[in-house]
Design a protein around this motif. Sequence first.
Motif, PDB file in Angstrom:
ATOM      1  N   SER A   6       0.942  -3.924   4.170  1.00  0.00           N
ATOM      2  CA  SER A   6       0.883  -4.743   5.382  1.00  0.00           C
ATOM      3  C   SER A   6       2.284  -5.010   5.930  1.00  0.00           C
ATOM      4  N   SER A   7       3.248  -5.247   5.051  1.00  0.00           N
ATOM      5  CA  SER A   7       4.630  -5.460   5.478  1.00  0.00           C
ATOM      6  C   SER A   7       5.249  -4.183   6.027  1.00  0.00           C
ATOM      7  N   ALA A   8       4.908  -3.070   5.444  1.00  0.00           N
ATOM      8  CA  ALA A   8       5.464  -1.788   5.887  1.00  0.00           C
ATOM      9  C   ALA A   8       5.074  -1.470   7.321  1.00  0.00           C
ATOM     10  N   ILE A   9       3.885  -1.906   7.736  1.00  0.00           N
ATOM     11  CA  ILE A   9       3.428  -1.644   9.097  1.00  0.00           C
ATOM     12  C   ILE A   9       4.414  -2.219  10.115  1.00  0.00           C
ATOM     13  N   LYS A  10       5.035  -3.332   9.784  1.00  0.00           N
ATOM     14  CA  LYS A  10       5.966  -3.994  10.700  1.00  0.00           C
ATOM     15  C   LYS A  10       7.268  -3.220  10.863  1.00  0.00           C
ATOM     16  N   GLU A  11       7.609  -2.387   9.888  1.00  0.00           N
ATOM     17  CA  GLU A  11       8.909  -1.712   9.879  1.00  0.00           C
ATOM     18  C   GLU A  11       8.854  -0.210  10.138  1.00  0.00           C
ATOM     19  N   TRP A  12       7.815   0.457   9.664  1.00  0.00           N
ATOM     20  CA  TRP A  12       7.779   1.913   9.718  1.00  0.00           C
ATOM     21  C   TRP A  12       6.485   2.428  10.338  1.00  0.00           C
ATOM     22  N   SER A  13       6.573   3.620  10.937  1.00  0.00           N
ATOM     23  CA  SER A  13       5.368   4.226  11.512  1.00  0.00           C
ATOM     24  C   SER A  13       4.742   5.233  10.556  1.00  0.00           C
ATOM     25  N   THR A  14       5.486   5.629   9.532  1.00  0.00           N
ATOM     26  CA  THR A  14       4.942   6.544   8.524  1.00  0.00           C
ATOM     27  C   THR A  14       5.166   5.941   7.139  1.00  0.00           C
ATOM     28  N   ILE A  24      -6.595   2.349  -7.291  1.00  0.00           N
ATOM     29  CA  ILE A  24      -5.985   2.097  -5.981  1.00  0.00           C
ATOM     30  C   ILE A  24      -6.090   3.330  -5.102  1.00  0.00           C
ATOM     31  N   THR A  25      -5.850   4.497  -5.663  1.00  0.00           N
ATOM     32  CA  THR A  25      -5.971   5.726  -4.886  1.00  0.00           C
ATOM     33  C   THR A  25      -7.376   5.871  -4.322  1.00  0.00           C
ATOM     34  N   GLN A  26      -8.381   5.618  -5.129  1.00  0.00           N
ATOM     35  CA  GLN A  26      -9.768   5.699  -4.663  1.00  0.00           C
ATOM     36  C   GLN A  26     -10.038   4.653  -3.586  1.00  0.00           C
ATOM     37  N   MET A  27      -9.536   3.448  -3.779  1.00  0.00           N
ATOM     38  CA  MET A  27      -9.740   2.385  -2.812  1.00  0.00           C
ATOM     39  C   MET A  27      -9.124   2.742  -1.464  1.00  0.00           C
ATOM     40  N   LEU A  28      -7.917   3.318  -1.491  1.00  0.00           N
ATOM     41  CA  LEU A  28      -7.236   3.666  -0.254  1.00  0.00           C
ATOM     42  C   LEU A  28      -7.932   4.809   0.491  1.00  0.00           C
ATOM     43  N   HIS A  29      -8.635   5.638  -0.221  1.00  0.00           N
ATOM     44  CA  HIS A  29      -9.342   6.744   0.419  1.00  0.00           C
ATOM     45  C   HIS A  29     -10.767   6.367   0.839  1.00  0.00           C
ATOM     46  N   ILE A  34      -9.526  -0.641   2.881  1.00  0.00           N
ATOM     47  CA  ILE A  34      -8.367  -0.978   3.696  1.00  0.00           C
ATOM     48  C   ILE A  34      -7.846   0.208   4.490  1.00  0.00           C
ATOM     49  N   LEU A  35      -8.670   1.201   4.696  1.00  0.00           N
ATOM     50  CA  LEU A  35      -8.239   2.369   5.458  1.00  0.00           C
ATOM     51  C   LEU A  35      -7.830   1.994   6.876  1.00  0.00           C
ATOM     52  N   ASN A  36      -8.406   0.944   7.435  1.00  0.00           N
ATOM     53  CA  ASN A  36      -8.017   0.504   8.773  1.00  0.00           C
ATOM     54  C   ASN A  36      -6.539   0.144   8.835  1.00  0.00           C
ATOM     55  N   ILE A  37      -6.029  -0.486   7.787  1.00  0.00           N
ATOM     56  CA  ILE A  37      -4.602  -0.815   7.744  1.00  0.00           C
ATOM     57  C   ILE A  37      -3.782   0.467   7.713  1.00  0.00           C
ATOM     58  N   LEU A  38      -4.194   1.408   6.876  1.00  0.00           N
ATOM     59  CA  LEU A  38      -3.440   2.651   6.751  1.00  0.00           C
ATOM     60  C   LEU A  38      -3.480   3.452   8.044  1.00  0.00           C
ATOM     61  N   ASN A  39      -4.561   3.332   8.806  1.00  0.00           N
ATOM     62  CA  ASN A  39      -4.663   4.043  10.077  1.00  0.00           C
ATOM     63  C   ASN A  39      -3.716   3.488  11.120  1.00  0.00           C
ATOM     64  N   PHE A  41      -0.621   3.411  10.764  1.00  0.00           N
ATOM     65  CA  PHE A  41       0.565   4.255  10.672  1.00  0.00           C
ATOM     66  C   PHE A  41       0.349   5.567  11.411  1.00  0.00           C
ATOM     67  N   THR A  42       1.419   6.129  11.942  1.00  0.00           N
ATOM     68  CA  THR A  42       1.356   7.455  12.545  1.00  0.00           C
ATOM     69  C   THR A  42       0.963   8.476  11.486  1.00  0.00           C
ATOM     70  N   ALA A  43       1.527   8.333  10.313  1.00  0.00           N
ATOM     71  CA  ALA A  43       1.206   9.221   9.194  1.00  0.00           C
ATOM     72  C   ALA A  43       1.197   8.403   7.909  1.00  0.00           C
ATOM     73  N   CYS A  44       0.254   8.683   7.054  1.00  0.00           N
ATOM     74  CA  CYS A  44       0.155   7.989   5.777  1.00  0.00           C
ATOM     75  C   CYS A  44      -0.408   8.958   4.750  1.00  0.00           C
ATOM     76  N   SER A  45       0.217   9.004   3.595  1.00  0.00           N
ATOM     77  CA  SER A  45      -0.319   9.827   2.519  1.00  0.00           C
ATOM     78  C   SER A  45      -0.303   9.009   1.237  1.00  0.00           C
TER      79      SER A  45
END
Length: 68
Positions: A6-14, A24-29, A34-39, A41-45
């Motif tokens: 959530s903090s990273a969204i304020k600073e970076w686009s990727t 956590i990996t399964q949760m993020l996918h 919380i995929l909405n948060i990851l979306n 970003f311009t790019a997220c892996s």
Amino acid sequence: MLAGVSSAIKEWSTVTIWTDSARITQMLHNPENILNILNSFTACSVHKVSRACIKKAHDLAIQARKGL
């Protein structure tokens, strides 16, 4: 982890997330989590790696939880 993303969204686009937690990996996918948060970003892996690959970050997280 969620607070960090959530903090990273304020600073970076990727962002690249390296975690040793399969849970956590399964949760993020999972689009229902919380995929909405990851979306935001311009790019997220997300990469599942061994604990040895992220040992320094793991140690810092433990210290932060303990308030050191």
